[in-house]
Design a protein around this motif. Structure first.
Motif, PDB file in Angstrom:
ATOM      1  N   ASP A 266       7.142 -13.956 -37.240  1.00 23.38           N
ATOM      2  CA  ASP A 266       7.120 -14.981 -37.568  1.00 23.38           C
ATOM      3  C   ASP A 266       7.025 -16.790 -36.978  1.00 23.38           C
ATOM      4  O   ASP A 266       6.042 -17.170 -36.323  1.00 23.38           O
ATOM      5  N   ASP A 267       8.000 -16.789 -36.220  1.00 20.93           N
ATOM      6  CA  ASP A 267       8.547 -18.063 -35.801  1.00 20.93           C
ATOM      7  C   ASP A 267       7.555 -18.106 -34.134  1.00 20.93           C
ATOM      8  O   ASP A 267       6.219 -18.630 -33.724  1.00 20.93           O
ATOM      9  N   LEU A 268       6.890 -17.004 -33.260  1.00 23.92           N
ATOM     10  CA  LEU A 268       6.100 -16.667 -31.942  1.00 23.92           C
ATOM     11  C   LEU A 268       4.911 -17.049 -32.572  1.00 23.92           C
ATOM     12  O   LEU A 268       3.754 -17.462 -31.751  1.00 23.92           O
ATOM     13  N   LEU A 269       4.304 -16.127 -33.526  1.00 16.65           N
ATOM     14  CA  LEU A 269       3.169 -16.512 -33.728  1.00 16.65           C
ATOM     15  C   LEU A 269       2.543 -17.913 -34.547  1.00 16.65           C
ATOM     16  O   LEU A 269       1.504 -18.110 -34.354  1.00 16.65           O
ATOM     17  N   THR A 270       3.138 -18.483 -35.079  1.00 18.28           N
ATOM     18  CA  THR A 270       3.777 -20.273 -35.679  1.00 18.28           C
ATOM     19  C   THR A 270       3.395 -20.340 -34.665  1.00 18.28           C
ATOM     20  O   THR A 270       2.508 -21.204 -34.593  1.00 18.28           O
ATOM     21  N   PHE A 271       3.933 -20.702 -33.671  1.00 14.09           N
ATOM     22  CA  PHE A 271       3.736 -21.221 -32.064  1.00 14.09           C
ATOM     23  C   PHE A 271       2.384 -20.876 -31.502  1.00 14.09           C
ATOM     24  O   PHE A 271       1.600 -22.070 -31.087  1.00 14.09           O
ATOM     25  N   ARG A 272       1.733 -19.273 -31.666  1.00 16.85           N
ATOM     26  CA  ARG A 272       0.481 -19.592 -30.382  1.00 16.85           C
ATOM     27  C   ARG A 272      -0.401 -20.132 -31.954  1.00 16.85           C
ATOM     28  O   ARG A 272      -1.316 -20.711 -31.110  1.00 16.85           O
ATOM     29  N   ARG A 273      -0.647 -20.265 -32.950  1.00 18.70           N
ATOM     30  CA  ARG A 273      -1.156 -20.309 -33.987  1.00 18.70           C
ATOM     31  C   ARG A 273      -1.143 -22.201 -33.839  1.00 18.70           C
ATOM     32  O   ARG A 273      -2.317 -22.725 -33.128  1.00 18.70           O
ATOM     33  N   VAL A 274      -0.658 -22.661 -33.142  1.00 18.76           N
ATOM     34  CA  VAL A 274      -0.379 -24.625 -33.096  1.00 18.76           C
ATOM     35  C   VAL A 274      -0.632 -24.330 -32.098  1.00 18.76           C
ATOM     36  O   VAL A 274      -1.738 -25.073 -31.763  1.00 18.76           O
ATOM     37  N   LEU A 275      -0.353 -23.645 -30.776  1.00 21.26           N
ATOM     38  CA  LEU A 275      -1.074 -24.353 -30.114  1.00 21.26           C
ATOM     39  C   LEU A 275      -3.023 -23.935 -29.502  1.00 21.26           C
ATOM     40  O   LEU A 275      -2.496 -24.460 -28.953  1.00 21.26           O
TER      41      LEU A 275
END
Length: 249
Positions: free
Chosen positions: A117-126
């Motif tokens: 979830d952390d990985l995908l959230t970071f990607r979404r923000v970027l």
């Protein structure tokens, strides 16, 4: 696609620039290994392709040729590359992605030591931030042509080359913001996400949906509509996130 004596594909420019940037002092060997591995995993240097010449690569990474050789030796021991001598010699990628399977995807995620979830959230923000910023600032004619060209590359890609061209398309959006930090961060995130996606079967129907979503992202940026850009990126990423979560559970 194997290009036995080829140098890195020029179409992978954004990814290459982000990967082959100077490493930070104090951790040169480890970071050089990571950069070379990123180049392999992102398809900047594909299977059968040759890395840039040692002198050029050491200069771009800002490391000594001794450090570069040690990093290459470490990757060779793990089966990612091989060094060949002679006039057509150099360092060639030998890494072959494992066959897709749920077990492989779970193994990859476990080895990453990261929270999905952390990985995908970071990607979404970027990725959302990059598209919104471009929609706000607008594209120059040259930027518009480059983004259109990269979009066409994804649409025309064979299934085996789709992941690479898709990655280059997304990294181009980040590159066009003019922020090296954003490009660098997204490059690292994409490498991790790609490792997971490569462990999943690639469905042609999903690629068709992605093509339409890519076009929506480009058109929202081109029309200067930040909210449309945000929604287009969200829709696009939600699809791959749902596939990943469903495949890993």
């Amino acid at each position: 696609m194997v290009r036995t004596n080829a140098e890195p594909d020029a179409d992978a420019g954004p990814a290459a620039e982000a990967v082959f940037r100077p490493v930070r002092a104090g951790n040169a060997f480890e970071e050089t290994v990571e950069r070379l591995l990123s180049a392999i995993k992102l398809g900047v240097v594909a299977h059968g392709d040759r890395f840039p010449a040692e002198r050029e690569l050491a200069g771009r990474l800002g490391v000594s040729r001794i450090t570069l050789r040690e990093a290459i030796r470490a990757l060779q021991e793990e089966g990612y590359v091989e060094s060949r001598r002679g006039r057509l010699g150099g360092t060639f990628v030998t890494y072959v992605r494992p066959r897709p399977s749920r077990a492989e995807a779970r193994r990859v995620l476990k080895d990453m030591h990261v929270d999905l979830d952390d990985l995908l959230t970071f990607r979404r923000v970027l990725e959302t931030g990059a598209a919104v910023l471009l929609a706000e600032t607008g594209l120059t004619p040259d930027q518009d042509r480059l983004l259109t060209e990269r979009l066409a590359r994804v649409d025309d890609a064979e299934v085996d080359d789709y992941r690479r061209t898709d990655t280059v398309f997304h990294l181009t959006i980040a590159e066009l913001t003019g922020s090296p930090s954003l490009s660098s961060s997204l490059t690292e995130v994409r490498m991790r996400v790609n490792d997971l996606l490569d462990a999943m079967p690639m469905l042609v129907k999903n690629l068709e949906h992605s093509s339409a979503q890519h076009l929506a992202i480009v058109e929202s940026i081109r029309s200067g509509d930040p909210e449309a850009a945000r929604l287009a990126v969200r829709e696009h990423l939600e699809g791959s996130e749902a596939l990943l979560r469903g495949f890993l559970t």
